[in-house]
Write an enzyme that holds these catalytic residues in place. Structure first.
Site, PDB file in Angstrom:
ATOM      1  N   GLN A 154      -5.553  85.262  11.683  1.00  0.00           N
ATOM      2  CA  GLN A 154      -4.567  86.341  11.637  1.00  0.00           C
ATOM      3  C   GLN A 154      -5.172  87.642  11.126  1.00  0.00           C
ATOM      4  OE1 GLN A 154      -1.661  85.940  12.951  1.00  0.00           O
ATOM      5  NE2 GLN A 154      -1.597  83.709  13.099  1.00  0.00           N
TER       6      GLN A 154
ATOM      7  N   SER B  69      -9.622  83.117  16.702  1.00  0.00           N
ATOM      8  CA  SER B  69      -9.099  82.706  18.004  1.00  0.00           C
ATOM      9  C   SER B  69      -8.847  83.930  18.861  1.00  0.00           C
ATOM     10  CB  SER B  69      -7.799  81.918  17.820  1.00  0.00           C
ATOM     11  OG  SER B  69      -7.281  81.500  19.055  1.00  0.00           O
ATOM     12  N   ALA B  70      -9.120  83.836  20.162  1.00  0.00           N
ATOM     13  CA  ALA B  70      -8.977  84.988  21.049  1.00  0.00           C
ATOM     14  C   ALA B  70      -7.525  85.390  21.259  1.00  0.00           C
ATOM     15  CB  ALA B  70      -9.628  84.687  22.391  1.00  0.00           C
ATOM     16  N   HIS B  71      -6.621  84.406  21.371  1.00  0.00           N
ATOM     17  CA  HIS B  71      -5.256  84.755  21.760  1.00  0.00           C
ATOM     18  C   HIS B  71      -4.463  85.421  20.654  1.00  0.00           C
ATOM     19  CE1 HIS B  71      -2.611  81.470  19.979  1.00  0.00           C
ATOM     20  NE2 HIS B  71      -3.811  81.026  19.694  1.00  0.00           N
TER      21      HIS B  71
ATOM     22  N   CYS C 189       2.349  76.287  15.167  1.00  0.00           N
ATOM     23  CA  CYS C 189       1.864  74.912  15.156  1.00  0.00           C
ATOM     24  C   CYS C 189       2.776  73.974  14.381  1.00  0.00           C
ATOM     25  CB  CYS C 189       0.456  74.867  14.568  1.00  0.00           C
ATOM     26  SG  CYS C 189      -0.755  75.716  15.591  1.00  0.00           S
TER      27      CYS C 189
ATOM     28  N   THR D 195      -8.356  76.150  15.809  1.00  0.00           N
ATOM     29  CA  THR D 195      -8.122  74.797  15.287  1.00  0.00           C
ATOM     30  C   THR D 195      -9.390  73.958  15.394  1.00  0.00           C
ATOM     31  OG1 THR D 195      -5.740  74.747  15.673  1.00  0.00           O
ATOM     32  CG2 THR D 195      -6.885  72.636  15.737  1.00  0.00           C
TER      33      THR D 195
END
Length: 418
Positions: free
Chosen positions: A213, A233-235, A359, A105
């Site tokens: 994604q 994003s890492a997660h 989100c 984000t």
């Protein structure tokens, strides 16, 4: 940095020792709790124990600010540099183009808002697709609402990917940035980034892609395909939460202006002392995703297809949302006609699925993405996303299937729509 690649046997042993990720039943406060099945990887993926193994020494044994010139700081900086190489390799970029952030984000905000402040004279228009994540779409609308830019939203087809003819008609010399998501979180539908990049290049505008994604599931070569900026994003790749990155080529990065000011970290693009343990974890997760994505995509794709085919065999009136020929192998967005999606998800407990991207969960409005694809409000409210991942097993699918069937039948029965 320690080697995070292990044999299949070693990985299996590690996973068997992680009770929150594996099969079985356990006792909690004297009660027998049914096994929980996690099918919401597009929301967030569990931390891989191999990633945790790499992070723990950084958290417990190593001190120092990565910006410091003493030995402690230099050791931390070396770990960060290793992670840059691993993240760059995952997206086909260059290590000196990696700017670490706290999330995808934040990376998306840096790409859009940073590009505006550094835009050449005469370029004051942003193009974003209608299937973007909220961190892109809402940022673009925020800029437009304040008359800082002109915004054009590129429509998507019923299949869920960008309408290329509409995109081509909107391109022009006044465009300062084009942002097109690599793969949508809700449907898994992938956009033809190489073709889009070729179209955008003629306008002289940089192309940004939220690949949160996509990476780790499909190969991405941003330098070869002509994508200028990539967010991740890492997660979402079985790494830690709270760390992401914006990866760019030098031409695009020079146009950006920082949105967080301070000590001028990350080549001046993102001030703040680096989260070294998180960055190391992101690097390890990127390395594992790079090494295992081909085999994992095939394995998870087979599980996803078995699950959806079995649901269709046991339940009438199911539609798959989005073009199934160009979607991520782990994702299925299913419309259960006559069954409210939120009610289905609640009744599937302990199976975890989603009615939209994490989100936007909790909103009383239907998914903007599904509406943009032409679904009615009623239809959008009947869609459930199942997303599988690294720790999903056939046993998980076997247990989730009857729970999903029972949940849909129950909700339809309560609504009188059996």
């Amino acid at each position: 940095m320690p080697n995070v690649t292990r044999t299949e046997s070693e990985a299996s042993t590690l996973l068997d020792e992680a009770p929150t990720l594996r099969a079985g039943r356990h006792e909690s406060q004297g009660r027998d709790i049914a096994r929980e099945i996690y099918l919401d990887y597009n929301g967030s993926a569990p931390l891989d124990p191999r990633v945790a193994d790499v992070m723990i020494p950084v958290l417990t044994e190593r001190s120092g600010n990565a910006s410091s010139s003493h030995a402690f700081g230099r050791r931390q900086a070396a770990l960060v540099d290793d992670a840059r190489e691993q993240v760059a390799a995952l997206v086909g970029g260059r290590p000196n183009g990696v700017a670490f952030t706290a999330s995808a984000t934040e990376a998306n905000n840096l790409a859009l808002r940073g590009a505006l402040e550094g835009a050449p004279t005469g370029r004051n228009r942003i193009l974003v697709s209608a299937a973007e994540h909220a961190s892109v779409l809402r940022t673009a609308k925020w800029l437009a609402d304040r008359r800082l830019v002109r915004l054009d939203i590129v429509p998507v087809t019923e299949g869920g990917f960008v309408d290329l003819a509409e995109l081509d008609s909107l391109l022009g010399s006044d465009v300062l940035l084009v942002s097109v998501i690599a793969a949508n979180a809700e449907t898994g539908v992938m956009n033809p980034l190489a073709e889009i990049s070729e179209m955008v290049r003629g306008s002289g505008a940089p192309l940004h892609s939220d690949a949160t994604q996509f990476v780790g599931r499909m190969p991405l070569a941003m330098d070869e395909s002509g994508i200028d900026l990539v967010s991740l994003s890492a997660h979402k790749i079985c790494g830690p939460g709270g760390v992401g990155a914006l990866v760019g080529n030098q031409r695009a990065l020079r146009r950006l202006r920082p949105q967080i000011h301070g000590g001028g970290h990350e080549k001046g693009l993102r001030s703040g002392s680096l989260n070294v343990a998180g960055i190391v974890g992101m690097g390890a997760a990127a390395h594992l995703a790079f090494e295992e994505r081909a085999s994992e995509s095939r394995r998870v794709g087979r599980l996803r297809d078995r699950f959806t085919q079995a649901l269709k065999a046991r339940l009438p009136r199911i539609s798959e949302i989005g073009d199934v020929s160009c979607r991520l192998s782990n994702t299925a967005n299913l419309r259960f006609h006559g069954a409210d999606a939120d009610a289905v998800v609640v009744n599937m407990d302990p199976v975890a699925a989603s009615t939209g991207s994490a989100c936007s969960s909790g909103s009383i409005e239907p998914s903007d993405v599904l509406l943009a694809m032409g679904l009615s409000r009623d239809a959008a409210f009947e869609c459930v996303r199942f997303s599988l991942g690294r720790f999903t097993t056939q046993a998980d699918i076997d247990l989730a299937l009857p729970r999903a069937v029972e949940a849909v039948a129950r909700v339809r029965g309560l609504s009188g729509d059996e």
